[in-house]
Write an enzyme that holds these catalytic residues in place. Structure first.
Site, mmCIF file in Angstrom:
data_model
loop_
_atom_site.group_PDB
_atom_site.id
_atom_site.type_symbol
_atom_site.label_atom_id
_atom_site.label_comp_id
_atom_site.label_asym_id
_atom_site.label_seq_id
_atom_site.Cartn_x
_atom_site.Cartn_y
_atom_site.Cartn_z
ATOM 1 N N LYS B 26 0.882 -1.335 -0.085
ATOM 2 C CA LYS B 26 -0.076 0.087 0.114
ATOM 3 C C LYS B 26 0.889 1.233 -0.159
ATOM 4 C CE LYS B 26 -3.248 -0.118 2.925
ATOM 5 N NZ LYS B 26 -4.840 0.044 3.057
ATOM 6 N N ARG B 96 -3.007 2.820 8.745
ATOM 7 C CA ARG B 96 -3.537 1.762 8.136
ATOM 8 C C ARG B 96 -2.302 0.684 7.938
ATOM 9 N NH1 ARG B 96 -8.397 2.500 4.716
ATOM 10 N NH2 ARG B 96 -8.701 4.535 4.433
ATOM 11 N N GLY B 105 -7.774 -7.365 5.358
ATOM 12 C CA GLY B 105 -8.583 -7.425 6.441
ATOM 13 C C GLY B 105 -7.764 -8.309 7.750
ATOM 14 N N MET B 107 -5.097 -7.253 9.246
ATOM 15 C CA MET B 107 -4.453 -6.231 10.337
ATOM 16 C C MET B 107 -5.484 -5.240 10.736
ATOM 17 S SD MET B 107 -0.554 -6.896 9.394
ATOM 18 C CE MET B 107 -0.790 -6.224 7.738
ATOM 19 N N ARG B 342 -3.467 -1.672 -6.196
ATOM 20 C CA ARG B 342 -2.505 -2.710 -5.728
ATOM 21 C C ARG B 342 -2.930 -3.803 -7.245
ATOM 22 N NH1 ARG B 342 -5.586 -5.075 -0.588
ATOM 23 N NH2 ARG B 342 -7.479 -5.315 -1.354
ATOM 24 N N HIS B 458 -15.775 -9.055 1.555
ATOM 25 C CA HIS B 458 -14.611 -9.910 1.942
ATOM 26 C C HIS B 458 -14.808 -11.500 1.505
ATOM 27 C CE1 HIS B 458 -13.089 -12.869 5.268
ATOM 28 N NE2 HIS B 458 -12.238 -11.731 5.264
ATOM 29 N N ARG B 564 2.055 -47.050 -12.113
ATOM 30 C CA ARG B 564 2.129 -47.831 -11.064
ATOM 31 C C ARG B 564 1.344 -49.307 -11.405
ATOM 32 N NH1 ARG B 564 1.077 -42.819 -8.352
ATOM 33 N NH2 ARG B 564 -0.283 -42.660 -10.022
ATOM 34 N N ARG B 620 6.898 -48.707 -13.620
ATOM 35 C CA ARG B 620 7.338 -49.451 -12.476
ATOM 36 C C ARG B 620 6.817 -50.731 -11.908
ATOM 37 N NH1 ARG B 620 6.248 -46.077 -6.765
ATOM 38 N NH2 ARG B 620 4.354 -47.248 -7.098
ATOM 39 N N GLU B 747 14.357 -43.423 -4.218
ATOM 40 C CA GLU B 747 13.383 -43.139 -3.101
ATOM 41 C C GLU B 747 14.019 -43.523 -1.818
ATOM 42 O OE1 GLU B 747 9.877 -45.281 -4.123
ATOM 43 O OE2 GLU B 747 10.966 -46.858 -4.994
ATOM 44 N N SER B 766 14.580 -41.777 -11.507
ATOM 45 C CA SER B 766 13.436 -41.246 -11.154
ATOM 46 C C SER B 766 13.438 -40.948 -9.611
ATOM 47 C CB SER B 766 12.091 -41.810 -12.042
ATOM 48 O OG SER B 766 11.014 -41.001 -11.619
ATOM 49 N N THR B 769 10.181 -38.918 -4.540
ATOM 50 C CA THR B 769 10.289 -37.984 -3.507
ATOM 51 C C THR B 769 9.228 -38.118 -2.291
ATOM 52 O OG1 THR B 769 8.887 -36.183 -4.693
ATOM 53 C CG2 THR B 769 11.351 -36.072 -4.955
ATOM 54 N N ASN B 770 8.242 -38.906 -2.352
ATOM 55 C CA ASN B 770 7.296 -39.274 -1.425
ATOM 56 C C ASN B 770 8.032 -40.178 -0.285
ATOM 57 O OD1 ASN B 770 5.576 -37.984 -3.047
ATOM 58 N ND2 ASN B 770 4.391 -39.733 -3.514
ATOM 59 N N ASP B 771 8.646 -41.136 -1.098
ATOM 60 C CA ASP B 771 9.216 -42.161 0.072
ATOM 61 C C ASP B 771 10.852 -41.272 0.627
ATOM 62 O OD1 ASP B 771 8.244 -44.561 0.941
ATOM 63 O OD2 ASP B 771 7.929 -45.091 -1.241
ATOM 64 N N CYS B 833 9.041 -38.547 -9.798
ATOM 65 C CA CYS B 833 7.824 -38.929 -10.015
ATOM 66 C C CYS B 833 6.834 -38.903 -8.758
ATOM 67 C CB CYS B 833 7.585 -40.177 -10.684
ATOM 68 S SG CYS B 833 8.503 -41.356 -9.697
ATOM 69 N N TYR B 853 13.007 -34.077 -16.293
ATOM 70 C CA TYR B 853 11.449 -33.895 -16.306
ATOM 71 C C TYR B 853 11.045 -33.892 -14.919
ATOM 72 C CZ TYR B 853 11.295 -39.101 -16.029
ATOM 73 O OH TYR B 853 11.362 -40.380 -15.457
#
Lengths: 877, 877
Positions: B26, B96, B105, B107, B342, B458, B564, B620, B747, B766, B769-771, B833, B853
């Protein structure tokens, strides 16, 4: 051009004792003995390179290998003055395996090569009155060995023919078969070979030689040899060497003998010449344990003056090799020949005594003594022995073949031993005699008992190598393998009966004899002092009780590296409060339970601080596998509900709510502390109060508070701030003025990978390599025991990564975290408190990585001290 | 010396639009507008530095801050020609908040500072006929706001007084209260303040100012603001700036107004001036949604000529800021003032349209267009819309405040919305109007329906920011919050009733209206083409069926990064065979089950290869969480026992035997393949046979075989050799001639840490990243959802590491493995993956790390394409 063969004879040798990797242990030492003038029958060694080359080519020989063998053979003919394949006084040779590391009985041997129906006549002509019998016996042995080892005819088929021959002749032993009978046996053996292979037994001596060498090459990879290497952690060898050596005969008459000796007693280490011989016998008769041999000091009674010759040889060998030698000799027509020498396998106590005494004798220096004792061998000095005051119901006695005190349930074959042991039972393997096929069962047995065989029998040698208690040659023992029973004197033993073996006295006792704790004294203490002078890595212990702490301190522990507080919570007097604390669904309930636990924890810590007076004590705050604390039976839940004032169903529901799909990756360690900080607050207060009480009574407590399972520096920072903020008030309340460190376990891979950030808020790191292995390898210890056995057997992991640190994977995290942690905070104290802290190979890695200390269970403290010393000496070279 | 205040006014400004970090959005834009000659009431901005400094000092102001405020104030007095605190025509100011990132809204704001019982008379003197009423109204607003925001008096207490005053006066709205009534209200408000604080309302204008600035500083850390930042992933800001600005009044009479406008339609993006105004009102009356405002194009009816002034301003702002502006204006006595501008929040579809059209208009270039659209905003273009052919039972209509199609169960407050959503329900939040306190409930709701408020209320603003469907201002809706019912026309809605909202038409429909799939066309397609030109990272999809594969391809997927195979095994037609395969206790049984599965797998693969004709498909091999396949009911076990010819008890026992303490770290992935290689053999055969069938019909299959859960290069090598050995025969049988890669998931942390060794035997990596997150952080996703929420809320993790890659921990493994893998095998293909492959922030990391990739679910493919483009553009700067 690669050289394949290495000659020895006539006082000269192409190789030497340093060439073990190339010539195998046996070949290198044959060369060395030849060089220093010990009488060795001449011969030559095919290098381990040749084995590797042939094996890589799928069995095909390189072009020049056979030519080299022939020209080496020609030199041996020259030296011995005999010709291989000659009809008159022919040269006979043996073909023996010999890897760089001794693998007794695992690979193949063929003797008497060069015999056939023509050349055996040469033995008769050259012989004494019994020479015709000797010639046929030698020939049938060749047919049998070559048939079995090279041509794949079943061993049992030959034995059956021998059995039939004995019956026909009406005699009890092979030795009583006359020449004619042995000739029939040879005929039948040849027929057996023809029957099984479709071809006649190879009569051409050169063909025999070539086939035998190939067979020994092949035997490197037989399943038995592979299993032996796996069990004994032997890696990185390229193959076996093959020794082709002039035959000498210990079975050519009464002025012949064969024997096996140790230059010192391999059981106790005492400096006495020690061994056994058989008159008129071949070497394998001693090792196989088929005839029970006589003690070596009786040899002069049949070969006068021979004992002194042997003692002279012993002195020369020890002076030259600077270690206990395990030697094989043959006396042919009164002439002594050495067929092998090698460093003798010995028990842990013997290893320690020999190392210390050899330093006293000026044979070796302290560093060599420290390097020479296998750290794991100390295990035998650290485990209980039978209580001397206990009743022993001795039912038999045999040779004290491998010391130790073993109690277990009787089994009669190796397969059962493995099966029972896998089921958690402790077993005593009882066998008439053992053979290499029994190796798996011997490995899992607590003790081994045999009816036949001497101190150098297969059972005795292998048991000593494993550090397993063994009583051998109990003549009164008769086993009915079919019925799974044995008789010993008047006692009948059934499978599953309890038996106790004293490997130091040879006593066999019925039932379970109680045992007593070991002490660290004498040579053992001396060796440990030398080790302490050499090492830089400190050794702490993992201990949760004052008793364990005191024991470890007596074993030389320099502090506690891991004091697990959750184990303290299982006591009868506290588990109920612990359960209330965990199940509490509001802070007030939890506080009430914690208030009950506080004085108990304080007493725990006071006891431990007192036991470790002046030494650091690393206390890990609660790291619960939650489910272990939960009340899982309806009865327990009901009881708990009463004290909590809940419905039982509510307790049951809360227990179910706290159940986790993967507890190993769930709400453990500091995560619980983050959710419920008052639990850790209580423990921290207990630590300060205990330390204050110690200070008050003149005991120096050195507490180090360790936060478990930190994955992110933010977690550690949370507790560090909390503890440091509370510290002034805690010190005031408790009256404690000493230093208190706050550090963390590094056991989550992420913590290792962000060690610089973690070190910013840590006074110390302690690697929890168990969890680091579980998470780093993604392997739950609870679920993958069988998988890992398979993996190790298949070579997918070199070793079980929970036994010995996976250096390239988990080890990389350890070294990376150490380096980056110290970069962020110079001088950061770094230790390890996972079980790898007591594994000698892992300790070597931790030393090289620059850790400050390892921490291990009390009984492994001396092992760790020695391993740390060896690592330091190794690095200094 | 740090400078704390930055002036703007009289056509000049200390700061500019570039100073958002220092002056907040602002403040920076007020400075910028002043610089370019837009009419802005003069004022000054306290920097975010000052907020951080005060906050770090626990609320104490630095010595020079107040002096700077006073001297800045003096300049503003000069520019405005009025004095702060003067009795005659006093200068009034607003205070303000304004952070660098908009937090609408969240602050605090205080208006009308400078009024007290003396100075308010100055307003009366200076005023129009209604000026006394105006003066008292302004004063009571000050007392109310300052009382609430600064002094902590409850908002409701003031509202209750107002309510009482209206009742006493017999009027319905505050606007009807006469001057005298408002004076009473002011008296009562002052009494309220005295009652609650024990002190009189601060009359000193300087004290009012100082207190208000402090309160705004404090509001940065109120729970609402913290929650907003957490939900909106706003990190790294040091605090809010504070804007002190000359008051102008839109509520001083009928030639006054206030309004909020967007330079383009924020819902659709169409280039039409869009906004609302209220005559004779203050700004917060529009935002709060208490009076329903009028469309902006009607403004000339009350303020002739004003529309053109606004349109001119709009043109200048867009030309200057090069983006859609969301502006607030006030007209005081016919004079237009801009109070804020803004960049306007917009829906996903609007963002795309605006970006593309601004390029067409020459306002921005393609790269800017690509950078400007939040990738996650595309989500709104990718989700279903209501089926145009479906029956709609429309029961009401409101403003189409935020587009989308939402079905859910009605709830009437935010707390219930959160609770129901946590229980897995989809909810529609129905409110009279929303307020910042509702933010948590709005976040979890599928749709938001309000009775009051306009397009800039709002509810509307927040919903558009979240991409949540919203219908606002349904006047016919009346809610009985106590009874938890609502009435809409003749329909009564109870909590839990199903409702459908069309955020694009404003329709409210009873029940659940079916929806249809989105298409990628028009501006969206154009933007995606621009993105594709910019990006270097390829985007593949995770797809297990031909249908998913085809959909992803239509969204621009350039291959399958993760197919999978275990999901295929759950089908009705195969689960029984799968169970037999798993439970088989001998190879023959297993083979029989595998033979049944082979043709089914082949068909699966053929379908997928066909859908992806010419593009790579990474398959896989089986990675089962074993327990998911097991028959857990007695009935299923009985049935399986019959087909296996077993006793049911045997099946039950085997199921128990296969149970694992930590399945996540158990016999999964290639471990199963190692134990039972014939399972993978079957899958490999199915892949070759499917590829052969494709080749035969002219379809190009590009299979990539991926081995899961490799922790050690030896595991991958085992399968690689096995596949390569079988390959010639498989190709011959199947008639397939194309290339087939064999690679692995990375993994398991150990695989990442030994990537060089793994790369030696891998055609590609590959990252799973989850495991990698589960194991690297030691956090089971199944068990730690609640823990992680707590961790994120407590700042222990910045973000949920399963949603957005933990870059310093898990990311370090990714970059280390990429680097060392490529060092060992130059040109190694590397992808990801795990679910992070669809997270824009993570995609930025993967681009910087040099991956080839990412692979993500079909619906995230366009998001990933855009994020990849932005990462490339970012890196190019």
């Amino acid at each position: 051009m690669t050289r394949w063969t290495y000659l020895f004879g006539d006082g000269k040798a192409d190789g030497s004792g340093r060439d073990k990797a190339l010539l195998g242990g046996k070949g290198a030492n044959l060369a060395e003995m030849t060089r220093i003038g010990i009488p060795v029958p001449p011969g030559f060694t095919l290098s381990t390179d040749s084995c590797a080359t042939v094996s890589a080519a799928g069995g095909d020989w390189p072009d020049d290998l056979w030519d080299e063998v022939l020209s080496a053979l020609a030199r041996v003919e020259q030296w011995s003055g005999r010709r291989f394949g000659a009809a008159d006084d022919p040269l006979l040779v043996s073909v023996r395996s010999g890897a760089a590391v001794s693998m007794p009985g695992m690979m193949d041997t063929v003797l008497n090569l060069g015999l056939n129906r023509d050349t055996l006549k040469g033995l008769v002509q050259a012989g004494n009155p019994d020479s015709e019998r000797f010639a046929w016996d030698s020939y049938r042995r060749l047919v049998q060995m070559l048939g079995d080892v090279v041509l794949g005819v079943e061993h049992e088929a030959f034995e059956a023919e021998l059995h039939r021959a004995r019956e026909e002749a009406g005699v009890a032993t092979d030795a009583e078969l006359p020449a004619e009978g042995l000739r029939h046996v040879a005929d039948r053996f040849e027929a057996l070979v023809r029957e099984h292979t479709g071809a006649p037994f190879p009569a051409d001596p050169h063909e025999q030689l070539r086939l035998s060498i190939s067979a020994v090459f092949n035997s490197w990879d037989n399943p038995r040899a592979r299993k032996y290497r796996q069990l004994n952690d032997i890696h990185g060898l390229q193959g076996t060497a093959v020794n082709v050596q002039t035959m000498v005969f210990g079975n050519r008459g009464d002025n012949c003998a064969t024997g096996v000796c140790f230059t010192r007693d391999p059981s106790t280490g005492s400096n006495e010449f020690y061994g056994e011989f058989l008159q008129n016998a071949q070497g394998e008769d001693v090792v196989a344990g088929i005839r029970t041999p006589r003690p070596i000091d009786e040899i002069d009674s049949v070969l006068p003056g021979m004992l002194q010759q042997l003692l002279d040889t012993k002195e020369r060998l020890e002076a030259h090799f600077k270690d206990v030698q395990d030697l094989e000799f043959t006396v042919e027509d009164g002439h002594l020949y050495l067929l092998q020498t090698r460093n003798g396998k010995r028990t842990g106590p013997a290893a320690v005594r020999i190392a210390v005494e050899m330093v006293d004798e000026g044979l070796i220096d302290q560093a060599t003594a420290v390097r020479r004792v296998e750290p794991s061998a100390l295990d035998q000095l650290l485990h209980p022995t039978f209580d001397p005051s206990a009743d022993r119901h001795v039912i038999g006695k045999g040779l004290p073949a491998s010391p130790g005190a073993a109690c277990g349930q009787v089994v009669f074959d190796a397969a059962h031993a493995e099966e029972w042991a896998a089921g958690g039972k402790t077993v005593i393997l009882v066998r008439k005699e053992t053979s290499p096929e029994d190796i798996g069962g011997m490995h899992v047995a607590k003790g081994i008992l045999t009816a036949r065989g001497g101190m150098t029998s297969h059972a005795a040698v292998v048991a000593r190598g494993m550090g397993t208690c063994c009583v051998a040659g109990v003549g009164a023992l008769s086993i009915d393998a079919g019925a799974r029973t044995a008789r010993l004197g008047e006692h009948v033993l059934a499978e599953g009966d309890w038996l106790s073996l004293d490997g130091s006295s040879g006593e066999v006792m019925l039932g379970r004899v109680p045992s007593v704790e070991p002490v660290l004294a004498g040579d053992f203490r001396t060796l440990m002092q030398w080790a302490d002078e050499a090492r830089t890595l400190k050794v702490r212990t993992n201990a949760d009780t004052p008793l364990d702490a005191a024991r470890a301190r007596s074993f030389g522990a320099e502090g506690i590296g891991l004091c697990r507080t959750e184990h303290m919570f299982f006591g009868e007097d506290r588990i109920a409060a612990v359960r209330r604390m965990i199940l509490a669904d509001n802070p007030r309930q939890r506080q009430a339970a914690l208030q009950e636990l506080l004085p108990l924890q304080r007493d725990d810590f006071e006891g431990i601080f007192t036991a470790m007076d002046g030494l650091p004590v690393t206390i890990r705050l609660l790291d619960p596998p939650l489910h272990e604390f939960l009340p899982h039976t309806h009865e327990l839940q009901e009881g708990l509900a009463r004290t909590l004032g809940w419905e039982t169903a509510a307790v049951t529901a809360r227990v179910a709510e706290l159940a986790e799909a993967n507890p190993m990756l769930g709400i453990r360690g500091c995560r619980l502390g983050i959710l419920f900080p008052d639990i850790y607050d209580m423990q921290v207060r207990a630590i300060f109060e205990a330390a204050g009480r110690c200070e008050n009574k003149g005991v120096t407590a050195v507490p180090e508070i360790m936060i478990p399972l930190v994955g992110n520096a933010t977690e550690l920072d949370f507790f560090r701030k909390r503890i440091r903020n509370a510290e002034p008030a805690l010190r005031r309340d408790a009256g404690f003025s000493g230093p208190v460190l706050v550090g963390t376990m590094i056991e989550v891979p992420r913590a290792a990978l962000t060690a610089g950030e973690v070190a910013d808020v840590a006074d110390f790191f302690s690697f929890g390599t168990n969890d680091l292995t579980q998470m780093g390898l993604g392997l739950s210890r609870d679920d993958t025991g069988a998988l890992l056995s398979h993996y190790v057997a298949a070579g997918l992991y070199e070793r079980d990564p929970f036994m010995s640190l996976d250096q390239s994977g988990v080890g990389r995290m350890v070294s990376l975290a150490t380096e980056e942690g110290r970069a962020a905070r110079p001088g950061l104290k770094v230790g390890v408190c996972g079980e790898h802290g007591g594994d000698p190979r892992s300790i070597g890695f931790f030393h090289r990585t620059g850790l400050d200390y390892v921490s291990c269970s009390p009984f492994r403290v001396p092992i760790a001290r020695l391993a740390a010393a060896q690592a330091a000496l190794e690095a200094a070279r």
